[in-house]
Scaffold this active site. Structure first.
Site, PDB file in Angstrom:
ATOM      1  N   GLU A 103       0.775  -1.232   0.000  1.00 41.37           N
ATOM      2  CA  GLU A 103       0.000   0.000   0.000  1.00 41.37           C
ATOM      3  C   GLU A 103       0.810   1.288   0.000  1.00 41.37           C
ATOM      4  OE1 GLU A 103      -3.516   0.101  -0.114  1.00 41.37           O
ATOM      5  OE2 GLU A 103      -3.100  -1.980  -0.665  1.00 41.37           O
ATOM      6  N   SER A 376     -46.426 -27.242 -16.504  1.00 41.31           N
ATOM      7  CA  SER A 376     -47.562 -26.623 -17.190  1.00 41.31           C
ATOM      8  C   SER A 376     -47.863 -25.207 -16.743  1.00 41.31           C
ATOM      9  CB  SER A 376     -48.806 -27.496 -17.016  1.00 41.31           C
ATOM     10  OG  SER A 376     -48.648 -28.713 -17.704  1.00 41.31           O
TER      11      SER A 376
END
Length: 728
Positions: A103, A376
């Site tokens: 960092e 269905s």
């Protein structure tokens, strides 16, 4: 005596120019000095008056909270806010070195700020793209602990002054310790101690070089470099991990040989654990919302730590209705049974409630979105496509079983003994829907020009995901073999209930920032007409008959006008793989699915009765009765009975032969002959739909519906195909 010479003026006039330049330079220097003094004074004044604020309240404000609709009652937070501070002496040197390598490689020598980064941010902001980073560890610590997450130049300048102040008042060791105890690593872990436990199941003091480098790598993007992500995400993590190792070698923290030995090799991670805050359905709710926030454009760090206030579409009553309705009807003691449901607001597409199948802490599989084959209950999409193509509800199709496709690609059967129950060679689409007749819907698919593709397009227009697994334009598409979740099925039916106006189903209503209440996102009220209002009312009418007298009579338990469709799908082995009921009132659409195991394992021989008209419809009725409590009763619009230009002959409404007339015997003395009975048609007559002509039908052998579950009707699906081969 020599004559005195008078200097001649420069022929090119350069001397006055030089004088002017000197004057300009002098005034430029004066102005520059003044500006420098003023700037220095402003800088000194600003620096002297910069106070380090209290961290506790500001840091707590970074938590993101998710609420029910209305914004008052909280559901939870995304991150667990899992913190446990430890002194720097208890953090391995390898972890300290790895974070600095990842960092801020000049951490021990810089003044706490990155001037180049601030300049880049200024230019980026001027271009309308204020997302530049490259902050020092001190700046990151200051931003996290004292400032907001907004990406503006003013925040960057304030960050710089605070960083200088912190740098002067605290040692590098104190800053590093504070940073390592507050930074977010992912998995809900804040600080290195929580991260060490979350990722490796150990205290921070036990971290190896490999583990330290991995945690340091993750810091750059907890979401984009998470070990829990995809293969692509892990590949990015490996690349960042190797970058950290190279920085540690460059700084002399480890030797090159050790770095080479562990390069490209991530350590083992412990399985991500659960938390009680995610128990019940909360974990699923938060997961749905988080996914939607990421689709909207928020990144994971903003979502977890950005101080957002997220108002969802979920209501407490909607979630309770789904959970209680499922619990009331679900049979007990059936391990591996998944009962999932979802309820969608017809007017908006808002997901107001759902049940994912189980407690989130037991399993994170969300069956409300995973789904199964709807069988269905997919047929209304084919009906809508047929009416859109020019057919009407009165037009007739082949209800006899089996039905052979015109292209010779195969056949479809109805449910029943042998090759299935026959309903007659010419039954209306109302009767075909009411009794879920597979062969009639296969005939409809054959009769629509490019029928399979048109049915697929209609399903997608109504709300079925375009990328639903198995959503292929084949001849059996109307029988519902694709995999669709209850959330999507409920939304597609909601489109029909809404008169053919579609909405994208959504879970996030509004996002605001906690600090100032600024609205960052508000759900758009986009609508799209995908079906004419008349066709939508006709499709609704056909599904009302399913509830009134067809396979879905158990839905009458809701005690108000309702429309819906049962579904019982089968797998490749011919076993029943899922059982459904999807239906709606004019206000809310709800889908219920029963499935087993991995979603396609046999329900027959497992459930006491597996038809869609039984457990799913009864569950639907229990959910909707709760949802509709106190809601005004509304009626559906009258059917339009649209009758377009049918694309194929041979489907005109059935006209029965005239009844025979009788002539009395003119001789009164003779005994009258026995009145001849009406010539029987090939099949007995069924009760026709309103305004539709009667039709011949042959119910054949009734199918055993299983035990009566104590609701109106028995939910039978005689001869339909909700459980027939090819139905799913």
């Amino acid at each position: 005596m020599s004559a005195q010479r008078t200097p001649r003026p420069s022929s090119d006039g350069s001397r006055p120019v030089r004088r002017r330049l000197r004057a300009v330079a002098k005034w430029t220097l004066v102005v520059g000095l003044v500006l420098a003094l003023v700037g220095g004074g402003v800088f000194y004044f600003t620096y002297r008056n910069t106070e380090i604020p209290s961290a506790n309240r500001a840091f707590e404000a970074q938590s993101t909270y998710v609420t029910y609709s209305g914004g008052k009652q909280r559901i939870g937070t995304f991150a667990e806010q899992n913190r446990e501070s430890v002194p720097l002496a208890d953090i391995p040197q390898s972890m300290q070195d790895a974070v600095i390598a990842a960092e801020d490689r000049t951490f021990y020598s810089n003044s706490g700020i990155d001037p180049k980064g601030i300049i880049r941010a200024a230019f980026s902001n001027a271009r309308g793209n204020a997302t530049q980073g490259a902050s020092t560890i001190t700046q990151q610590y200051v931003k996290l602990l004292y400032l907001s997450q907004e990406r503006t130049l003013s925040r960057k300048v304030k960050e710089a002054f605070l960083s200088l102040k912190v740098q002067q008042e605290r040692s590098k060791e104190a800053i590093l310790e504070g940073y390592l105890n507050t930074i977010y690593f992912g998995r809900g872990a804040y600080g290195v101690q929580a991260a060490s436990r979350a990722f490796f199941g150990k205290n921070a003091g036990q971290l190896t070089v490999q583990e330290s480098a991995t945690l340091a790598a993750v810091l750059n993007s907890p979401a984009g470099l998470s070990p829990d992500g995809s293969d692509e995400t892990r590949a990015r993590l490996v690349s960042r991990y190797d970058y950290v190792l190279s920085g540690m070698v460059e700084a002399g923290n480890i030797d090159a040989a050790e770095a080479d030995r562990i390069a490209g090799k991530l350590p083992s991670f412990v399985k991500r654990g659960g938390s009680n805050q995610f128990g019940g359905q909360r974990g699923f709710m938060l997961s749905m919302v988080k996914d939607e926030l990421q689709r909207i454009g928020f990144d994971e760090t903003e979502i977890d730590t950005g101080g957002l206030r997220v108002e969802t579409t979920f209501t407490r009553s909607g979630m309770a209705a789904n959970a209680e309705g499922v619990t009331e009807r679900r049979p007990e003691g059936l391990k591996g049974l998944h009962v999932a449901s979802a309820s969608v607001d017809v007017q908006t597409g808002a997901l107001i409630g759902f049940f994912a199948g189980q407690d989130y802490l037991r399993s994170q599989l969300d069956w409300a979105t995973i789904g199964s084959s709807p069988g269905s209950s997919f047929k209304p999409f084919a009906l809508a496509a047929g009416l859109d193509a020019g057919y009407s509800l009165r037009d007739t199709f082949d209800g006899n079983s089996p039905y052979e496709f015109e292209d010779g690609s195969g056949s479809v059967d109805n449910q029943g003994e042998g090759t299935g129950t026959n309903f007659g060679s010419a039954i209306s689409l109302v009767t075909a829907t009411e009794n879920s007749v597979n062969t009639a819907y296969a005939d409809l698919t054959d009769s629509i020009p490019d029928g399979p593709r048109k049915i697929r397009q209609m399903a997608v227009r109504l709300g079925v995901p375009d990328d639903a697994p198995g959503l292929e334009p084949n001849n059996a598409i109307a029988l519902g073999s694709a995999t669709v979740g209850p959330v999507s099925m409920a939304n597609a039916y909601a489109t029909i209930a809404n008169g053919g106006v579609a909405h994208d189903v959504f879970t996030v209503k509004r996002v605001t920032r906690a600090e100032d209440g600024e609205v960052l996102y508000k759900a758009p009220r986009e609508t799209k007409r995908v079906l004419s209002e008349d066709i939508a009312s006709d499709v609704s009418y056909a599904m009302q008959q399913v509830v009134a007298s067809g396979s879905g009579t158990n839905a009458q338990g809701v005690g108000r006008p309702a429309a819906g469709k049962t579904g019982t799908a089968t797998n490749a082995d011919g076993d029943v793989s899922s059982s459904w009921f999807v239906g709606y009132t004019p206000q809310v659409a709800t889908a219920v699915m029963y499935a087993r195991g991995k979603g396609n394992e046999a329900l027959n021989g497992f459930l006491p009765t597996f038809y869609g008209g039984q457990y799913p419809t009864l569950t639907w009725s229990s959910i909707m009765s709760r949802l509709m409590e106190g809601v005004d009763v509304e009626d559906f619009p009258e059917p339009a009975f649209v009758d377009g230009d049918a694309p194929e002959d041979g489907h005109a409404p059935y006209t029965p032969p005239p009844s025979p007339t009788f002539t009395p015997d003119p001789t009164p003395q003779e005994t009258p002959s026995e009145s001849p009975s009406e010539s029987p048609s090939e099949t007995p007559t069924r009760t026709p739909p309103t305004s539709a002509p009667p039709e011949p039908t042959d119910p054949g052998e009734p199918v055993d519906p299983g035990p009566d579950l104590g609701q109106p009707g028995n939910g039978r699906e005689p001869g339909g195909g909700d459980a027939s081969p090819g139905g799913g």
